[in-house]
Scaffold this motif. Sequence first.
Motif, short mmCIF file in Angstrom:
data_model
loop_
_atom_site.label_atom_id
_atom_site.label_comp_id
_atom_site.label_asym_id
_atom_site.label_seq_id
_atom_site.Cartn_x
_atom_site.Cartn_y
_atom_site.Cartn_z
N PHE A 131 0.88 -1.38 -0.12
CA PHE A 131 0.14 0.08 0.04
C PHE A 131 0.81 1.22 0.03
N ASN A 132 1.93 1.21 0.68
CA ASN A 132 2.77 2.50 0.85
C ASN A 132 3.43 2.66 -0.68
N LYS A 133 3.73 1.67 -1.44
CA LYS A 133 4.33 1.72 -2.53
C LYS A 133 3.20 2.33 -3.80
N THR A 134 2.26 1.92 -3.50
CA THR A 134 0.93 2.15 -4.43
C THR A 134 0.39 3.62 -4.17
N CYS A 135 0.24 3.95 -2.75
CA CYS A 135 -0.32 5.26 -2.51
C CYS A 135 0.88 5.75 -1.40
N GLN A 136 1.70 6.41 -2.09
CA GLN A 136 2.80 7.04 -1.13
C GLN A 136 2.03 8.16 -0.19
N ASP A 137 1.31 8.81 -1.08
CA ASP A 137 0.67 10.07 -0.32
C ASP A 137 -0.73 9.79 0.53
N TRP A 138 -0.88 8.32 0.82
CA TRP A 138 -2.21 8.02 1.34
C TRP A 138 -2.76 8.75 2.50
N HIS A 139 -1.61 9.21 3.33
CA HIS A 139 -2.23 9.86 4.59
C HIS A 139 -2.86 11.45 3.95
N LEU A 140 -2.37 11.85 2.86
CA LEU A 140 -2.93 13.14 2.35
C LEU A 140 -4.33 12.88 1.36
N LYS A 141 -4.16 11.79 0.49
CA LYS A 141 -4.85 11.67 -0.63
C LYS A 141 -5.75 10.38 -0.37
N ASN A 142 -7.01 10.37 0.31
CA ASN A 142 -7.57 9.01 0.44
C ASN A 142 -9.28 9.35 0.62
N ALA A 143 -9.97 8.43 0.58
CA ALA A 143 -11.35 8.71 0.57
C ALA A 143 -11.74 9.29 1.98
N TYR A 144 -11.00 8.91 3.05
CA TYR A 144 -11.58 9.60 4.28
C TYR A 144 -11.35 11.16 4.22
N VAL A 145 -10.25 11.41 3.57
CA VAL A 145 -9.76 12.76 3.63
C VAL A 145 -10.79 13.39 2.37
N ALA A 146 -11.37 13.03 1.33
CA ALA A 146 -11.92 13.42 0.25
C ALA A 146 -13.42 13.65 1.13
N VAL A 147 -14.00 12.75 1.72
CA VAL A 147 -15.25 13.11 2.44
C VAL A 147 -15.27 14.05 3.41
N THR A 148 -14.02 14.02 4.35
CA THR A 148 -14.12 15.39 5.13
C THR A 148 -14.12 16.60 4.30
N ARG A 149 -13.21 16.59 3.25
CA ARG A 149 -13.31 18.01 2.56
C ARG A 149 -14.66 18.37 1.80
N LEU A 150 -15.41 17.19 1.51
CA LEU A 150 -16.68 17.60 0.96
C LEU A 150 -17.80 18.06 2.09
N LEU A 151 -17.52 17.36 3.26
CA LEU A 151 -18.45 17.87 4.17
C LEU A 151 -18.52 19.39 4.76
#
Length: 151
Positions: A131-151
């Motif tokens: 997962f770290n290799k696939t999504c190196q910025d997982w802590h900044l770009k993920n579904a949880y972050v997206a949902v909270t931005r849209l709320l």
Amino acid sequence: KKGDEMLHVDVDVPYVESFMGLTSSLFCFVPRGKSAWSSRFFQTFFAGCIPVLLNDRYEPPFGEIVDLPKAVIKWPMTEVDALVDYLKQLVVENSDRMVELREAGRELRCWYAWPPSWVEWSWLEMNKSKFNKTCQDWHLKNAYVAVTRLL
């Protein structure tokens, strides 16, 4: 199209076989499903193929945050008979566009991943998760972050 060696379409295949089909494809069709969301859409980005949305009523999530037209082909159902010819022409005449679509998909795929909880993550980290290799910025770009931005 029946008998077309460039096109493989199958139904009701086991998950692993289905995902292997996605990973060996340039384009992956994302037809209308039974619900308001489509796991097929999310899978395409991790499989590395270009999603072709075949649903006039489906608006993928997070379109307010990510530039989906850079990574997705949305095809109108009224013109589905012309789709295969269009994709073949696109491959032959616009290879740069294919590269752009795939790269854009790789860049936004992590927006469609839900990060594991801290407990799960420590187990994954301990086991050298991909997962770290696939999504190196997982802590900044993920579904949880997206949902909270849209709320």
